[in-house]
Every structure is written in structure tokens, then in C-alpha cells.
Design a protein around this motif. Sequence first.
Motif, mmCIF file in Angstrom:
data_model
loop_
_atom_site.group_PDB
_atom_site.id
_atom_site.type_symbol
_atom_site.label_atom_id
_atom_site.label_comp_id
_atom_site.label_asym_id
_atom_site.label_seq_id
_atom_site.Cartn_x
_atom_site.Cartn_y
_atom_site.Cartn_z
ATOM 1 N N TYR A 79 35.556 30.390 38.931
ATOM 2 C CA TYR A 79 36.547 31.170 38.170
ATOM 3 C C TYR A 79 36.353 30.966 36.662
ATOM 4 C CZ TYR A 79 41.054 32.781 36.375
ATOM 5 O OH TYR A 79 42.035 33.434 35.659
ATOM 6 N N PHE A 80 36.347 29.715 36.220
ATOM 7 C CA PHE A 80 36.282 29.456 34.784
ATOM 8 C C PHE A 80 34.904 29.753 34.204
ATOM 9 C CE2 PHE A 80 40.297 27.229 35.518
ATOM 10 C CZ PHE A 80 41.037 27.758 34.476
ATOM 11 N N ARG A 114 35.002 33.525 33.629
ATOM 12 C CA ARG A 114 35.916 33.929 32.559
ATOM 13 C C ARG A 114 35.430 33.425 31.193
ATOM 14 N NH1 ARG A 114 37.268 35.103 36.929
ATOM 15 N NH2 ARG A 114 35.892 36.779 36.405
ATOM 16 N N ARG A 157 43.811 31.470 40.808
ATOM 17 C CA ARG A 157 44.420 32.210 39.696
ATOM 18 C C ARG A 157 45.020 31.229 38.701
ATOM 19 N NH1 ARG A 157 50.179 34.093 40.318
ATOM 20 N NH2 ARG A 157 51.096 32.792 41.934
ATOM 21 N N VAL A 158 45.173 31.696 37.481
ATOM 22 C CA VAL A 158 45.865 30.929 36.449
ATOM 23 C C VAL A 158 47.321 31.365 36.481
ATOM 24 C CG1 VAL A 158 46.101 30.557 33.956
ATOM 25 C CG2 VAL A 158 43.830 30.563 35.020
ATOM 26 N N PHE A 186 45.906 24.946 31.290
ATOM 27 C CA PHE A 186 46.200 26.026 32.219
ATOM 28 C C PHE A 186 46.806 25.424 33.478
ATOM 29 C CE2 PHE A 186 42.168 27.155 30.112
ATOM 30 C CZ PHE A 186 42.494 28.380 29.549
ATOM 31 N N THR A 228 46.977 26.135 37.467
ATOM 32 C CA THR A 228 46.205 26.929 38.422
ATOM 33 C C THR A 228 46.846 26.882 39.799
ATOM 34 O OG1 THR A 228 44.737 25.116 39.086
ATOM 35 C CG2 THR A 228 44.036 26.475 37.211
ATOM 36 N N ARG A 244 42.514 32.943 25.988
ATOM 37 C CA ARG A 244 43.837 33.379 26.465
ATOM 38 C C ARG A 244 43.823 34.860 26.822
ATOM 39 N NH1 ARG A 244 48.104 30.158 24.993
ATOM 40 N NH2 ARG A 244 47.524 28.289 23.856
ATOM 41 N N ILE A 301 41.926 35.626 30.112
ATOM 42 C CA ILE A 301 42.707 35.218 31.289
ATOM 43 C C ILE A 301 43.857 36.199 31.514
ATOM 44 C CG2 ILE A 301 44.150 33.404 32.294
ATOM 45 C CD1 ILE A 301 41.187 32.600 32.138
ATOM 46 N N GLU A 325 44.137 38.486 35.180
ATOM 47 C CA GLU A 325 45.068 38.150 36.261
ATOM 48 C C GLU A 325 45.928 39.332 36.715
ATOM 49 O OE1 GLU A 325 45.083 35.656 38.121
ATOM 50 O OE2 GLU A 325 43.824 34.298 36.986
#
Length: 143
Positions: A45-46, A49, A83-84, A92, A94, A130, A133, A137
Motif C-alpha cells: 500500500y505505502f 502511494r 486502508r488509512v 497514519f 491503518t 496527505r 492518501i 481512499e
Amino acid sequence: MIERPRREQFRHFCRLQTRWGDVDRIGHVNNAKYFTYDENVRIDYFEQRLAAAAQGSHIILARIACDFLEQLHHPAVIDYAMRVTRIGRSSFGTQGALFVGDTCHARTEGVVAWFDYAAQKTAPIPEAVRTVIRDFELVKPAE
């Protein structure tokens, strides 16, 4: 009562398969493996992103917890979602969810900190991160 995550709350999934070595002597997937599955999807995920929003990865895991909702048996194909849920000054929140079909077998909650490795301390999350993200989402993170 624990609220079970639903697939439609997530946009990011990793498909994983259980392995014979994941099984404990009782015959189900050992609880420690859930954290390994969570790590796989969190990193994926990270990496996806942050590649677009920052120069390299600047995160570090600060906390992880798991609610085991259903037993998981081998063999199984897992859709692990991430997800965040919260964007703070330097961290963050999670949520991960382990699905087999539409059944959620486990829910994780974590805290990932934005970390300055040279200074060895947390740092403010850049606005570009920011924005990425927030825009990604399906359920907007708390701020």
C-alpha cells in the motif's frame, strides 16, 4: 462488539495464499502469520502511494493489533485489504482486513509514523503525501 470490515470500504487489496508452513499443530493458520500478511499489504500500500508523492519510503510501524474473528484453515486464498483511517501530524492510522470470499476473518489496526531516519525521530507528513492518501481512499480518513 467488534465491527467487521466490509470489502466495499477498501480500495487496496493484495491476494495471498496460505502455505503449509503457516499452519499450527491445531490445524489452523497460526496467529503470528496474520501479522506477516498485514506487513505484506501495508508495505505494498505505502510503496504504491509514496512512490508518486515522496522521495523514497519514510514510514515506520509504531503499533499493530489484531482481532481474530474467524479461524483460517489451509489451503486458502486470502484477499488482504488495507486502508488509512486517520491522518495525523506525523502518523497514519491503518486498518487491515483479511477476507476469504466475503467473510472477514481478521481485522488489524495499526499506527504508521512518518519517520526521519537520519534524525531518528518522527517528522510531519508532507502535504503531497496527505493529498495522495486522501484522493485514494474510498472512506475518507479522519484528520
